[in-house]
Motif scaffolding. Structure first.
Motif, mmCIF file in Angstrom:
data_model
loop_
_atom_site.group_PDB
_atom_site.id
_atom_site.type_symbol
_atom_site.label_atom_id
_atom_site.label_comp_id
_atom_site.label_asym_id
_atom_site.label_seq_id
_atom_site.Cartn_x
_atom_site.Cartn_y
_atom_site.Cartn_z
ATOM 1 N N VAL A 219 -45.245 7.729 -10.195
ATOM 2 C CA VAL A 219 -45.455 9.040 -11.011
ATOM 3 C C VAL A 219 -46.785 9.695 -10.858
ATOM 4 N N ASN A 220 -47.696 8.685 -11.134
ATOM 5 C CA ASN A 220 -49.238 9.198 -11.148
ATOM 6 C C ASN A 220 -50.089 8.176 -10.710
ATOM 7 N N GLY A 221 -50.395 8.061 -9.517
ATOM 8 C CA GLY A 221 -51.236 6.807 -9.144
ATOM 9 C C GLY A 221 -52.761 6.772 -9.601
ATOM 10 N N ARG A 222 -53.265 8.179 -9.769
ATOM 11 C CA ARG A 222 -54.606 8.285 -10.197
ATOM 12 C C ARG A 222 -54.684 7.982 -11.785
ATOM 13 N N ALA A 223 -53.682 8.264 -12.583
ATOM 14 C CA ALA A 223 -53.661 7.966 -13.903
ATOM 15 C C ALA A 223 -53.502 6.704 -14.196
ATOM 16 N N SER A 224 -52.515 6.113 -13.396
ATOM 17 C CA SER A 224 -52.294 4.582 -13.470
ATOM 18 C C SER A 224 -53.716 3.691 -13.422
ATOM 19 N N ARG A 225 -54.451 4.252 -12.363
ATOM 20 C CA ARG A 225 -55.790 3.533 -12.024
ATOM 21 C C ARG A 225 -56.817 3.418 -13.316
ATOM 22 N N LEU A 226 -56.547 4.691 -14.175
ATOM 23 C CA LEU A 226 -57.286 4.911 -15.318
ATOM 24 C C LEU A 226 -56.865 3.954 -16.160
ATOM 25 N N VAL A 227 -55.684 3.497 -16.298
ATOM 26 C CA VAL A 227 -55.256 2.513 -17.778
ATOM 27 C C VAL A 227 -55.433 1.196 -17.172
ATOM 28 N N GLY A 228 -55.925 0.999 -15.795
ATOM 29 C CA GLY A 228 -56.161 -0.501 -15.356
ATOM 30 C C GLY A 228 -55.332 -0.885 -14.482
ATOM 31 N N LEU A 229 -54.176 -0.204 -13.980
ATOM 32 C CA LEU A 229 -53.514 -0.894 -13.004
ATOM 33 C C LEU A 229 -53.932 -0.527 -11.599
ATOM 34 N N ASN A 230 -53.904 -1.731 -10.696
ATOM 35 C CA ASN A 230 -54.148 -1.597 -9.463
ATOM 36 C C ASN A 230 -53.055 -0.963 -8.330
ATOM 37 N N SER A 231 -53.487 0.277 -8.367
ATOM 38 C CA SER A 231 -51.998 0.851 -7.472
ATOM 39 C C SER A 231 -52.192 0.523 -6.219
ATOM 40 N N THR A 232 -53.000 0.066 -5.553
ATOM 41 C CA THR A 232 -53.115 -0.313 -4.038
ATOM 42 C C THR A 232 -52.316 -1.828 -4.212
ATOM 43 N N LYS A 233 -52.569 -2.548 -5.025
ATOM 44 C CA LYS A 233 -51.971 -3.843 -5.052
ATOM 45 C C LYS A 233 -50.270 -3.567 -5.256
ATOM 46 N N ILE A 234 -50.037 -2.771 -6.098
ATOM 47 C CA ILE A 234 -48.674 -2.644 -6.375
ATOM 48 C C ILE A 234 -47.902 -2.127 -5.242
ATOM 49 N N LYS A 235 -48.507 -1.181 -4.496
ATOM 50 C CA LYS A 235 -47.752 -0.516 -3.254
ATOM 51 C C LYS A 235 -47.772 -1.589 -2.348
ATOM 52 N N PHE A 236 -49.055 -2.181 -2.229
ATOM 53 C CA PHE A 236 -48.781 -3.181 -1.073
ATOM 54 C C PHE A 236 -47.594 -4.140 -1.199
ATOM 55 N N LEU A 237 -47.564 -4.644 -2.698
ATOM 56 C CA LEU A 237 -46.549 -5.745 -2.939
ATOM 57 C C LEU A 237 -45.052 -5.376 -2.894
ATOM 58 N N THR A 238 -44.895 -3.786 -3.036
ATOM 59 C CA THR A 238 -43.399 -3.165 -2.536
ATOM 60 C C THR A 238 -43.111 -3.252 -1.198
ATOM 61 N N TYR A 239 -44.065 -3.109 -0.293
ATOM 62 C CA TYR A 239 -43.848 -3.117 1.041
ATOM 63 C C TYR A 239 -43.660 -4.492 1.569
ATOM 64 N N ILE A 240 -44.157 -5.450 0.934
ATOM 65 C CA ILE A 240 -43.976 -7.129 1.407
ATOM 66 C C ILE A 240 -42.513 -7.284 0.867
ATOM 67 N N ILE A 241 -42.169 -6.848 -0.374
ATOM 68 C CA ILE A 241 -40.838 -7.427 -0.662
ATOM 69 C C ILE A 241 -39.754 -6.616 0.213
ATOM 70 N N CYS A 242 -40.162 -5.306 0.525
ATOM 71 C CA CYS A 242 -38.994 -4.585 1.205
ATOM 72 C C CYS A 242 -38.856 -5.327 2.629
ATOM 73 N N SER A 243 -39.925 -5.711 3.050
ATOM 74 C CA SER A 243 -39.908 -6.309 4.412
ATOM 75 C C SER A 243 -39.178 -7.783 4.537
#
Length: 357
Positions: A219-243
């Protein structure tokens, strides 16, 4: 009587407002079309100890697509883009698995290496493919479809290099069970693989906060980072799961034909996986998602394919008819179409009130 009608309308509005309502209705409509052309479409029988019927064939043949669709759903939700390399990753995983089992030979009647070892290495290679895609998208911020275009283009070439440009045949009964039947069980094994993969991913999303994190990042990667979520790792993880899921689908597809055919395994399945996500009512720009919606979308696509074949539509003409039906279904599920339909109802109601006055 009026109270009953009001209750019915109220209940119908609540039901139709659910996310899975339209995907389910679309699937039912595609299945019901078959009653006109094929009266015995819903019949299921047991022949030679095995379940037979159009419905069983749809559920069985859609297994690999279901596995791909759930991985594609997570990637789409987190990154707002699609992984178009999943078909190629299927071919790579199948090639690795069969080459290890055959010991490099073109045809083998015995395993040169343990089956479990071959599967684990194949899935590890699929994981590396996902890590490569995930790095390009999450770290280098390359648009997902462009980033995954690399493996989409090169993946089958890599699979060809692994198999030395030949089809590797594994003529061992225990390998055929993953794409066939286990012992005297009448249910095709790929169905179990699909159920297990969907259940695992569903439980992970429900029992952990991963599903919420994926939606938040989408929904909003920048806002997620502001609340402490590591959007980079989450996106990275989804591509690993997908493959990894694509790797599982590749092994199942390879087991169906007891070989590694780099040119045909997973061919064009990435497009069907994206369509399954769209038909499931998911927004392709990311954010909120429905895993079960994508599963229903996958079965809808396979039901449509089976329906067209049952109507004697040739393989060459199939994509045209398929595209027309998919366009209709996507339009019916479009939020803009629903708003226009609601607006039309309001205008009609206003005119009726004015006429009564």
């Amino acid at each position: 009587m009026n109270i009953t009608c009001k209750n019915f309308k109220s209940g119908f509005r609540k039901l139709s407002g659910r996310r899975l309502f339209m995907p389910f209705i679309c699937l039912v409509l595609v299945l019901l079309v078959n009653v006109i052309k094929t009266p015995d479409f819903f019949e299921i029988s047991i022949k030679n100890g095995v379940l037979y019927g159009y419905l069983i064939d749809i559920i069985n043949r859609a297994s690999e697509l279901v596995i791909l669709a759930i991985g594609m759903t997570l990637v789409t939700a987190a990154s707002g883009g699609q992984d178009i390399s999943v078909g190629a990753v299927m071919a790579v995983a199948a090639a690795v698995c069969c080459q290890i089992l055959s010991g490099g030979k073109v045809t083998t009647n015995t395993f040169d290496n343990p089956l479990l070892l071959a599967i684990l290495i194949a899935l590890a290679v699929a994981l590396l493919c996902g890590a490569f895609n995930g790095f390009l998208v999450s770290r280098l911020h390359i648009q997902p479809m462009v980033a995954t275009l690399i493996l989409y283009t090169a993946g089958r070439g890599i699979a060809q290099l692994i198999t030395k440009g030949q089809i590797t045949y594994i003529r061992v009964d225990s390998y055929k069970t993953m794409g066939g039947y286990i012992g005297s069980c009448p249910v095709p094994t790929p169905i179990f693989f699909a159920v297990i993969m969907v259940s695992i991913v569903y439980l992970i999303l429900k029992k952990t906060a991963l599903g919420l994190y994926i939606e938040s990042v989408g929904v909003n990667g920048r806002a997620s980072r502001l609340v402490g979520l590591n959007s980079t790792k989450i996106k990275f993880l989804t591509y690993i799961i997908c493959s990894v899921l694509a790797g599982v689908a590749g092994i199942v597809a390879s087991s169906r034909i007891y070989s590694a055919d780099a040119n045909n395994i997973g061919l064009n399945m990435e497009m069907d996986a994206i369509l399954a996500v769209a038909l499931g009512g998911n927004i392709l720009s990311g954010g909120k998602f429905s895993l079960m919606g994508s599963v229903i979308g996958a079965y809808t696509i396979q039901a449509l394919t089976t329906t067209l074949y049952a109507m004697n539509v040739s393989a060459d003409q199939l994509p045209v008819y398929k595209a027309i039906v998919v366009i209709i279904i996507v339009v019916l599920q479009s939020s803009t179409f629903k708003k226009q339909l609601a607006g039309l109802k309001i205008r009609k109601a206003s005119k009726a009130i004015e006429g009564g006055q």
